[in-house]
Scaffold this motif. Sequence first.
Motif, mmCIF file in Angstrom:
data_model
loop_
_atom_site.group_PDB
_atom_site.id
_atom_site.type_symbol
_atom_site.label_atom_id
_atom_site.label_comp_id
_atom_site.label_asym_id
_atom_site.label_seq_id
_atom_site.Cartn_x
_atom_site.Cartn_y
_atom_site.Cartn_z
ATOM 1 N N PHE A 1 0.823 -1.473 0.077
ATOM 2 C CA PHE A 1 0.071 0.085 -0.084
ATOM 3 C C PHE A 1 0.865 1.341 0.098
ATOM 4 O O PHE A 1 0.328 2.163 -0.454
ATOM 5 N N ALA A 2 2.073 1.076 0.350
ATOM 6 C CA ALA A 2 2.929 2.411 0.447
ATOM 7 C C ALA A 2 3.341 2.781 -0.945
ATOM 8 O O ALA A 2 3.490 3.901 -0.973
ATOM 9 N N GLN A 3 3.244 2.008 -1.931
ATOM 10 C CA GLN A 3 3.489 2.299 -3.098
ATOM 11 C C GLN A 3 2.242 2.444 -4.157
ATOM 12 O O GLN A 3 1.493 1.819 -4.057
ATOM 13 N N ASN A 4 2.153 3.257 -4.974
ATOM 14 C CA ASN A 4 0.996 3.816 -5.784
ATOM 15 C C ASN A 4 1.253 3.640 -7.066
ATOM 16 O O ASN A 4 2.223 4.278 -7.622
ATOM 17 N N LYS A 5 0.698 2.612 -7.838
ATOM 18 C CA LYS A 5 0.972 2.213 -9.196
ATOM 19 C C LYS A 5 0.008 3.463 -9.975
ATOM 20 O O LYS A 5 0.453 3.694 -11.174
ATOM 21 N N ASN A 6 -1.040 4.089 -9.480
ATOM 22 C CA ASN A 6 -1.611 4.975 -10.228
ATOM 23 C C ASN A 6 -1.784 6.377 -9.526
ATOM 24 O O ASN A 6 -2.976 6.684 -9.086
ATOM 25 N N ALA A 7 -0.760 7.080 -9.147
ATOM 26 C CA ALA A 7 -0.711 8.216 -8.551
ATOM 27 C C ALA A 7 -1.192 9.270 -9.389
ATOM 28 O O ALA A 7 -1.039 9.043 -10.478
ATOM 29 N N LYS A 8 -2.117 10.440 -8.724
ATOM 30 C CA LYS A 8 -2.363 11.313 -9.581
ATOM 31 C C LYS A 8 -2.027 12.533 -9.086
ATOM 32 O O LYS A 8 -1.487 12.784 -7.937
ATOM 33 N N ALA A 9 -1.719 13.555 -10.005
ATOM 34 C CA ALA A 9 -1.331 14.902 -9.679
ATOM 35 C C ALA A 9 -1.655 15.724 -10.874
ATOM 36 O O ALA A 9 -2.097 15.324 -11.752
ATOM 37 N N SER A 10 -1.649 17.156 -10.425
ATOM 38 C CA SER A 10 -1.878 18.162 -11.204
ATOM 39 C C SER A 10 -0.946 19.623 -10.943
ATOM 40 O O SER A 10 -0.722 19.710 -10.001
ATOM 41 N N ILE A 11 -0.580 19.845 -12.014
ATOM 42 C CA ILE A 11 0.326 21.053 -11.929
ATOM 43 C C ILE A 11 0.090 22.117 -12.824
ATOM 44 O O ILE A 11 -0.379 21.605 -14.027
ATOM 45 N N GLU A 12 0.359 23.403 -12.712
ATOM 46 C CA GLU A 12 0.156 24.536 -13.585
ATOM 47 C C GLU A 12 1.378 24.536 -14.530
ATOM 48 O O GLU A 12 2.451 24.652 -14.126
ATOM 49 N N VAL A 13 1.140 24.633 -15.811
ATOM 50 C CA VAL A 13 2.080 24.671 -16.889
ATOM 51 C C VAL A 13 1.545 25.730 -17.816
ATOM 52 O O VAL A 13 0.624 25.685 -18.425
ATOM 53 N N ASP A 14 2.650 26.786 -18.205
ATOM 54 C CA ASP A 14 2.348 27.790 -19.322
ATOM 55 C C ASP A 14 2.369 27.131 -20.723
ATOM 56 O O ASP A 14 3.426 26.494 -20.952
ATOM 57 N N GLY A 15 1.629 27.684 -21.530
ATOM 58 C CA GLY A 15 1.563 27.409 -22.862
ATOM 59 C C GLY A 15 0.393 28.083 -23.604
ATOM 60 O O GLY A 15 -0.465 28.684 -22.621
ATOM 61 N N ILE A 16 0.293 28.066 -24.739
ATOM 62 C CA ILE A 16 -1.071 28.825 -25.363
ATOM 63 C C ILE A 16 -1.559 28.244 -26.475
ATOM 64 O O ILE A 16 -2.943 28.857 -26.960
ATOM 65 N N CYS A 17 -1.304 26.923 -27.122
ATOM 66 C CA CYS A 17 -1.868 26.824 -28.022
ATOM 67 C C CYS A 17 -1.832 24.943 -28.315
ATOM 68 O O CYS A 17 -1.384 24.469 -27.422
#
Length: 133
Positions: free
Chosen positions: A17-33
């Motif tokens: 249980f200490a290791q997650n095969k399907n970890a989820k994350a979200s980060i903000e990344v700059d870009g425009i198209c």
Amino acid sequence: MKKLLVIALMLTGTLTFAQNKNAKASIEVDGICGMCKARIEKACLNTKGVKFADWSVETHELKLIFDDRKTSVATIEKQVLAAGHDTKALKATDEAYAKVHPCCKYRDEAVIGDHTPKKEDENKHEEGDNDHR
């Protein structure tokens, strides 16, 4: 002997249980198209352990699913920076940013303006929608 077996099973369960095969994350990344989207997602998916990457042009949110036994958010973020895109926490090097396509220069106000929908374009789009009804 039974106590030893029980302890061994509990330890194994805890490690699993200490290791997650399907970890989820979200980060903000700059870009425009759309080209930025393809570049950002490719940088992520080329990182070992990343299973899913989806960057939104509108919100600049990069949603990730990855195996945290093989990679981390920090490692993925480094790949995005190497592709020339800033994150909320870190800025890509000038050398990496220089490799980004000229229409994707998200730090340049003129380029950002070119990607902003004009009022006329929005009205035409709405009128076009009415024609299809």
